[in-house]
Design a protein around this motif. Structure first.
Motif, PDB file in Angstrom:
ATOM      1  N   ASN A  49       0.899  -1.225  -0.253  1.00  0.00           N
ATOM      2  CA  ASN A  49      -0.208  -0.146   0.069  1.00  0.00           C
ATOM      3  C   ASN A  49       1.003   1.202  -0.009  1.00  0.00           C
ATOM      4  O   ASN A  49       1.769   1.422  -0.631  1.00  0.00           O
ATOM      5  CB  ASN A  49      -1.165  -0.091   1.106  1.00  0.00           C
ATOM      6  N   VAL A  50       0.528   2.240   0.821  1.00  0.00           N
ATOM      7  CA  VAL A  50       1.511   3.537   0.828  1.00  0.00           C
ATOM      8  C   VAL A  50       2.578   3.468   1.659  1.00  0.00           C
ATOM      9  O   VAL A  50       3.199   4.380   2.005  1.00  0.00           O
ATOM     10  CB  VAL A  50       0.553   4.526   1.285  1.00  0.00           C
ATOM     11  N   GLY A  51       2.733   2.090   2.441  1.00  0.00           N
ATOM     12  CA  GLY A  51       4.108   1.915   3.030  1.00  0.00           C
ATOM     13  C   GLY A  51       4.078   2.005   4.613  1.00  0.00           C
ATOM     14  O   GLY A  51       5.183   2.243   5.185  1.00  0.00           O
ATOM     15  N   LEU A  52       2.762   2.324   5.254  1.00  0.00           N
ATOM     16  CA  LEU A  52       2.985   2.069   6.551  1.00  0.00           C
ATOM     17  C   LEU A  52       3.726   1.042   7.273  1.00  0.00           C
ATOM     18  O   LEU A  52       4.568   1.307   8.182  1.00  0.00           O
ATOM     19  CB  LEU A  52       1.618   2.468   7.162  1.00  0.00           C
ATOM     20  N   TYR A  53       3.449  -0.001   6.906  1.00  0.00           N
ATOM     21  CA  TYR A  53       4.265  -1.214   7.477  1.00  0.00           C
ATOM     22  C   TYR A  53       5.631  -1.276   7.334  1.00  0.00           C
ATOM     23  O   TYR A  53       6.442  -1.260   7.939  1.00  0.00           O
ATOM     24  CB  TYR A  53       3.435  -2.446   6.889  1.00  0.00           C
ATOM     25  N   SER A  54       6.000  -0.888   5.843  1.00  0.00           N
ATOM     26  CA  SER A  54       7.470  -0.801   5.548  1.00  0.00           C
ATOM     27  C   SER A  54       8.166   0.061   6.753  1.00  0.00           C
ATOM     28  O   SER A  54       9.304  -0.099   7.014  1.00  0.00           O
ATOM     29  CB  SER A  54       7.656  -0.711   4.082  1.00  0.00           C
ATOM     30  N   GLY A  55       7.497   1.221   6.391  1.00  0.00           N
ATOM     31  CA  GLY A  55       8.023   2.314   7.272  1.00  0.00           C
ATOM     32  C   GLY A  55       8.201   1.943   8.712  1.00  0.00           C
ATOM     33  O   GLY A  55       9.207   2.530   9.412  1.00  0.00           O
ATOM     34  N   LEU A  56       7.347   1.324   9.207  1.00  0.00           N
ATOM     35  CA  LEU A  56       7.297   0.823  10.817  1.00  0.00           C
ATOM     36  C   LEU A  56       8.497  -0.082  10.811  1.00  0.00           C
ATOM     37  O   LEU A  56       9.141  -0.018  11.917  1.00  0.00           O
ATOM     38  CB  LEU A  56       5.850   0.336  11.248  1.00  0.00           C
ATOM     39  N   ALA A  57       8.674  -0.884   9.963  1.00  0.00           N
ATOM     40  CA  ALA A  57       9.854  -1.747   9.907  1.00  0.00           C
ATOM     41  C   ALA A  57      11.219  -1.230   9.940  1.00  0.00           C
ATOM     42  O   ALA A  57      12.146  -1.631  10.716  1.00  0.00           O
ATOM     43  CB  ALA A  57       9.592  -3.031   8.889  1.00  0.00           C
ATOM     44  N   LEU A  58      11.159  -0.342   9.194  1.00  0.00           N
ATOM     45  CA  LEU A  58      12.429   0.428   9.313  1.00  0.00           C
ATOM     46  C   LEU A  58      12.678   1.387  10.564  1.00  0.00           C
ATOM     47  O   LEU A  58      13.864   1.406  11.083  1.00  0.00           O
ATOM     48  CB  LEU A  58      12.586   1.505   7.989  1.00  0.00           C
ATOM     49  N   GLU A  59      11.693   1.816  11.018  1.00  0.00           N
ATOM     50  CA  GLU A  59      11.657   2.420  12.525  1.00  0.00           C
ATOM     51  C   GLU A  59      12.013   1.605  13.489  1.00  0.00           C
ATOM     52  O   GLU A  59      12.840   1.912  14.181  1.00  0.00           O
ATOM     53  CB  GLU A  59      10.262   3.078  12.889  1.00  0.00           C
ATOM     54  N   SER A  60      11.904   0.303  13.659  1.00  0.00           N
ATOM     55  CA  SER A  60      11.939  -0.797  14.424  1.00  0.00           C
ATOM     56  C   SER A  60      13.458  -1.178  14.158  1.00  0.00           C
ATOM     57  O   SER A  60      13.995  -1.650  15.196  1.00  0.00           O
ATOM     58  CB  SER A  60      10.940  -1.983  14.100  1.00  0.00           C
ATOM     59  N   CYS A  61      13.750  -1.506  13.087  1.00  0.00           N
ATOM     60  CA  CYS A  61      15.266  -1.734  12.813  1.00  0.00           C
ATOM     61  C   CYS A  61      15.898  -1.145  11.465  1.00  0.00           C
ATOM     62  O   CYS A  61      15.468  -1.449  10.226  1.00  0.00           O
ATOM     63  CB  CYS A  61      15.358  -3.213  12.415  1.00  0.00           C
TER      64      CYS A  61
END
Length: 239
Positions: A49-61
């Motif tokens: 989608n617009v990257g919310l999950y991917s963005g949170l993955a990067l924030e987490s690691c």
């Protein structure tokens, strides 16, 4: 509290209908804990989608290597703008390669976009439009990208999740995928996919529902406890 509210409250306690945010759903908890301490873990986000999950993955690691797949042409452009530092691809995943028809609301690009028209005609009951997208398989794409191990495979494709896993049969058989997260909800009615289909196909994994701050174990398949077609995130860890 009326009967319907009480029922929803009980479901929430076991990780169902906790859609309000990524904190409520447990996704924030899961990503933080699963990726903690890993060096350059590989995250494959199917239905980004617009990257919310991917963005949170990067924030987490921050060292995570994120490969995101989003077939919706309008949504993909937003994904690219939101996360220019990940590897993103304007293609969907499934069990066979080819050109497929995707459906979405007539007046907007949304996270409900699906390969199943029934999502809009029956479930959401809203005017919809259609357009062609490209579908490939993870078994074909993963070797092309040089990926040898997947720390997390996340799949949220509005009812088409099982077909994505079927297209990753070789990756799964080789033991390449450490953990899986997928959404199970009313869209699986449109795709005629039961929870048992996932339980049978992913035999090498232990199943859990995500809670806001933990996991609800699904140790055995039960039609009464498992076939609940409402928002829930399932996490599977390789045995």
């Amino acid at each position: 509290m009326n009967t319907e509210q009480d029922f929803a409250s009980q479901l929430y306690r076991i990780g169902i209908l906790n859609w309000q945010s990524m904190q409520h759903s447990g996704e924030a908890f899961f990503l933080r804990n699963h990726l903690k301490g890993k060096i350059a873990p590989v995250v494959v986000d199917v239905g980004a989608n617009v990257g919310l999950y991917s963005g949170l993955a990067l924030e987490s690691c921050p060292s995570a290597q994120v490969f995101a797949f989003e077939p919706h042409p309008e949504t993909y452009q937003k994904l690219r703008r939101n996360l220019p530092n990940i590897q993103a691809f304007n293609v969907g995943m499934g069990s066979a390669a080819g050109s497929f028809t995707m459906y979405d609301y007539a007046d907007q690009a949304s996270s409900h976009a699906s390969l199943y028209a029934e999502v809009f005609t029956d479930i959401h009951q809203r005017p919809h439009r259609s357009f062609d997208i490209e579908i490939r398989t993870l078994d074909a794409v993963i070797p092309e990208l040089g990926i040898e191990h997947i720390d997390l495979l996340k799949v949220d494709v509005e009812g088409h999740e099982l077909e994505v896993f079927k297209g990753a049969a070789q990756c799964l058989e080789k033991g390449m995928v450490q953990a899986i997260q997928f959404e199970f909800n009313e869209m699986n009615i449109a795709s005629r996919t039961y929870f048992k289909d996932f339980f049978d196909y992913l035999k090498g994994y232990r199943f859990f529902r995500l809670l806001p701050n933990g996991y609800y174990p699904i140790e055995h398949y039960s039609p009464v406890q498992c076939e609940i077609f409402a928002f829930q995130n399932i996490v599977c860890f390789k045995k």
